[in-house]
Scaffold this active site. Sequence first.
Site, PDB file in Angstrom:
ATOM      1  N   TYR A  69       0.854  -1.190   0.000  1.00 38.62           N
ATOM      2  CA  TYR A  69       0.000   0.000   0.000  1.00 38.62           C
ATOM      3  C   TYR A  69       0.883   1.232   0.000  1.00 38.62           C
ATOM      4  O   TYR A  69       1.832   1.333   0.781  1.00 38.62           O
ATOM      5  CB  TYR A  69      -0.912   0.012   1.235  1.00 38.62           C
ATOM      6  CG  TYR A  69      -1.851   1.203   1.260  1.00 38.62           C
ATOM      7  CD1 TYR A  69      -2.858   1.344   0.317  1.00 38.62           C
ATOM      8  CD2 TYR A  69      -1.699   2.213   2.216  1.00 38.62           C
ATOM      9  CE1 TYR A  69      -3.709   2.439   0.330  1.00 38.62           C
ATOM     10  CE2 TYR A  69      -2.558   3.318   2.245  1.00 38.62           C
ATOM     11  CZ  TYR A  69      -3.554   3.422   1.297  1.00 38.62           C
ATOM     12  OH  TYR A  69      -4.395   4.512   1.317  1.00 38.62           O
TER      13      TYR A  69
ATOM     14  N   ASP B 205       9.256   2.482   0.696  1.00 39.24           N
ATOM     15  CA  ASP B 205       8.160   3.219   1.308  1.00 39.24           C
ATOM     16  C   ASP B 205       8.189   2.917   2.807  1.00 39.24           C
ATOM     17  O   ASP B 205       7.679   1.893   3.258  1.00 39.24           O
ATOM     18  CB  ASP B 205       6.825   2.821   0.673  1.00 39.24           C
ATOM     19  CG  ASP B 205       5.660   3.625   1.242  1.00 39.24           C
ATOM     20  OD1 ASP B 205       5.870   4.348   2.244  1.00 39.24           O
ATOM     21  OD2 ASP B 205       4.547   3.514   0.700  1.00 39.24           O
TER      22      ASP B 205
ATOM     23  N   LYS C  82       3.565   9.314   8.747  1.00 43.18           N
ATOM     24  CA  LYS C  82       3.204   8.800  10.070  1.00 43.18           C
ATOM     25  C   LYS C  82       4.135   9.318  11.194  1.00 43.18           C
ATOM     26  O   LYS C  82       4.035  10.489  11.534  1.00 43.18           O
ATOM     27  CB  LYS C  82       3.094   7.281  10.012  1.00 43.18           C
ATOM     28  CG  LYS C  82       1.987   6.913   8.984  1.00 43.18           C
ATOM     29  CD  LYS C  82       1.448   5.510   9.000  1.00 43.18           C
ATOM     30  CE  LYS C  82       0.204   5.465   8.104  1.00 43.18           C
ATOM     31  NZ  LYS C  82       0.226   4.528   7.030  1.00 43.18           N
TER      32      LYS C  82
HETATM   33  C1  LIG Z   1      -0.217   4.952   5.518  1.00 45.36           C
HETATM   34  C2  LIG Z   1       0.653   4.629   4.356  1.00 45.36           C
HETATM   35  C3  LIG Z   1       0.715   5.436   3.206  1.00 45.36           C
HETATM   36  C4  LIG Z   1      -0.235   6.593   2.999  1.00 45.36           C
HETATM   37  O1  LIG Z   1      -0.040   7.602   3.932  1.00 45.36           O
HETATM   38  P1  LIG Z   1      -1.251   8.633   4.184  1.00 45.36           P
HETATM   39  O2  LIG Z   1      -0.665   9.609   5.158  1.00 45.36           O
HETATM   40  O3  LIG Z   1      -2.384   7.840   4.705  1.00 45.36           O
HETATM   41  O4  LIG Z   1      -1.556   9.264   2.869  1.00 45.36           O
HETATM   42  C5  LIG Z   1       1.646   5.143   2.238  1.00 45.36           C
HETATM   43  N1  LIG Z   1       2.479   4.085   2.361  1.00 45.36           N
HETATM   44  C6  LIG Z   1       2.447   3.288   3.439  1.00 45.36           C
HETATM   45  C7  LIG Z   1       3.422   2.160   3.538  1.00 45.36           C
HETATM   46  C8  LIG Z   1       1.530   3.517   4.455  1.00 45.36           C
HETATM   47  O5  LIG Z   1       1.467   2.689   5.503  1.00 45.36           O
END
Ligand SMILES: *Cc1c(COP(=O)(O)O)cnc(C)c1O
Length: 424
Positions: free
Chosen positions: A143, A235, A264
């Site tokens: 994701y 990521d 985050k």
């Molecule tokens: C949460 C998440 C995102 C997206 O971040 P948002 O602040 O919700 O847009 C992208 N990549 C990973 C791995 C994530 O866990």
Amino acid sequence: MKHDRSRTLYDRALSVMPGGVNSAVRAAIEPYPFFVRKGDGGHVIDADDNRYVDWVMGLGPLLLGHDMPEQVRAAIQRKASEGPMYGAPTEVEVDLAEFVTRHVPSVEKIRFVNSGTEATVSAVRLARGHTGRNKIVVMQGGYHGAQESTLVEGDAENPQPSSAGVPQSFAEHTLPVPFNDGEAMEAVFAEHGDDIAAVLTEPILGNYGIVHPQEGYHEFLREITREHGSLLIFDEVITGFRVGGLGCAQGRFDITPDLTTFGKVVGGGFPVGAVGGRAEIMEDLTPAGDVFQAGTFSGHPVTMAAGLETLRYAAEHDVYDHVDRLGEQLRGGLSDIVADQAPEYTVAGTGSMFKVIFTRDGAEPTCAADVKRAETDRWRRIFWEAMLEEKVFLSQNQFECQFVSAAHTEDDVERTLEAYKEAL
Ligand SMILES: *Cc1c(COP(=O)(O)O)cnc(C)c1O
């Protein structure tokens, strides 16, 4: 347990917000989610004054839990009281950029944005602009936020939009492969090598799992991308400043990606994202280079102060030891319970990330397809509810992982293990 106020609030919300929520996963709970009134340490208290042990922690950002240490609170309040933002640079942006580049060696330069989604959008555009190539390889079940280049499913032969509103012609530039599958990756590079701008992956699949990389997989990704002149993008929106401490998951795995996305934790609970990496690549972003990137709120002073003081606090206290130790206690206790009561299930996680996956399939899951075979309805409709009855708040579906914070205690761990014993 009473949920009258949450029920009334959800009724009102349904009239004015699609699905009654501002982010889809929050509505996964049936018949309606509880509404939070406030946090307290490692707990949340809902609109009906029920108190839960909170292992969701904002779905990742709250490394320190709900009570901000004094130095964090003071910095946030000072920034907020000086006027929220300016459309001009501020010192605290430089401070946080210096902090990140000092602790994460692959990041020589960084651009702060406002969400993880914005970070991966910017990273993908930068990778394409830098290499002059179009295609991005992603992992099935990975994701990377709500964005056009990664809302793609299927496989490399037959990529399909995973959401309405994404044109098939966009999806064709994204090649999904199974995580941990070296042969599939080699096949994709054999076919499209000259047009692959980047491989984009979470170092540990945290949104569809938890699934861990097998020995040597990241080294293999590093090698094959380098060979073909493609970029490797980690990521680390979940794992950054959570797994592997201040050096992030890439430090733990000893891998140097070309670009890294953050989000985050790095914003200390406020909206944030960032893309960082080798200076030579980062310099392709406007205004230094010609890959356009901009944002009214980017580098927001309140967020920067929250992120900086959170990470400074973690550097100066035993935050990572604490969360990793409690994480290990949880996983250890859960493994015993699962062995005893549900040997067909799997305990997954590392450091302060944990999850019980409702399948085993002979072994620990190695890719998202393994997790997909789990008993997802039982997890969400039966088990989640039973845990809530025990006053334990878990992430809203089978796929998202759960997080330990500095505010959690051994008592929270014990209560939670007792609850799993009841609910499993
Ligand atoms: C949460 C998440 C995102 C997206 O971040 P948002 O602040 O919700 O847009 C992208 N990549 C990973 C791995 C994530 O866990």
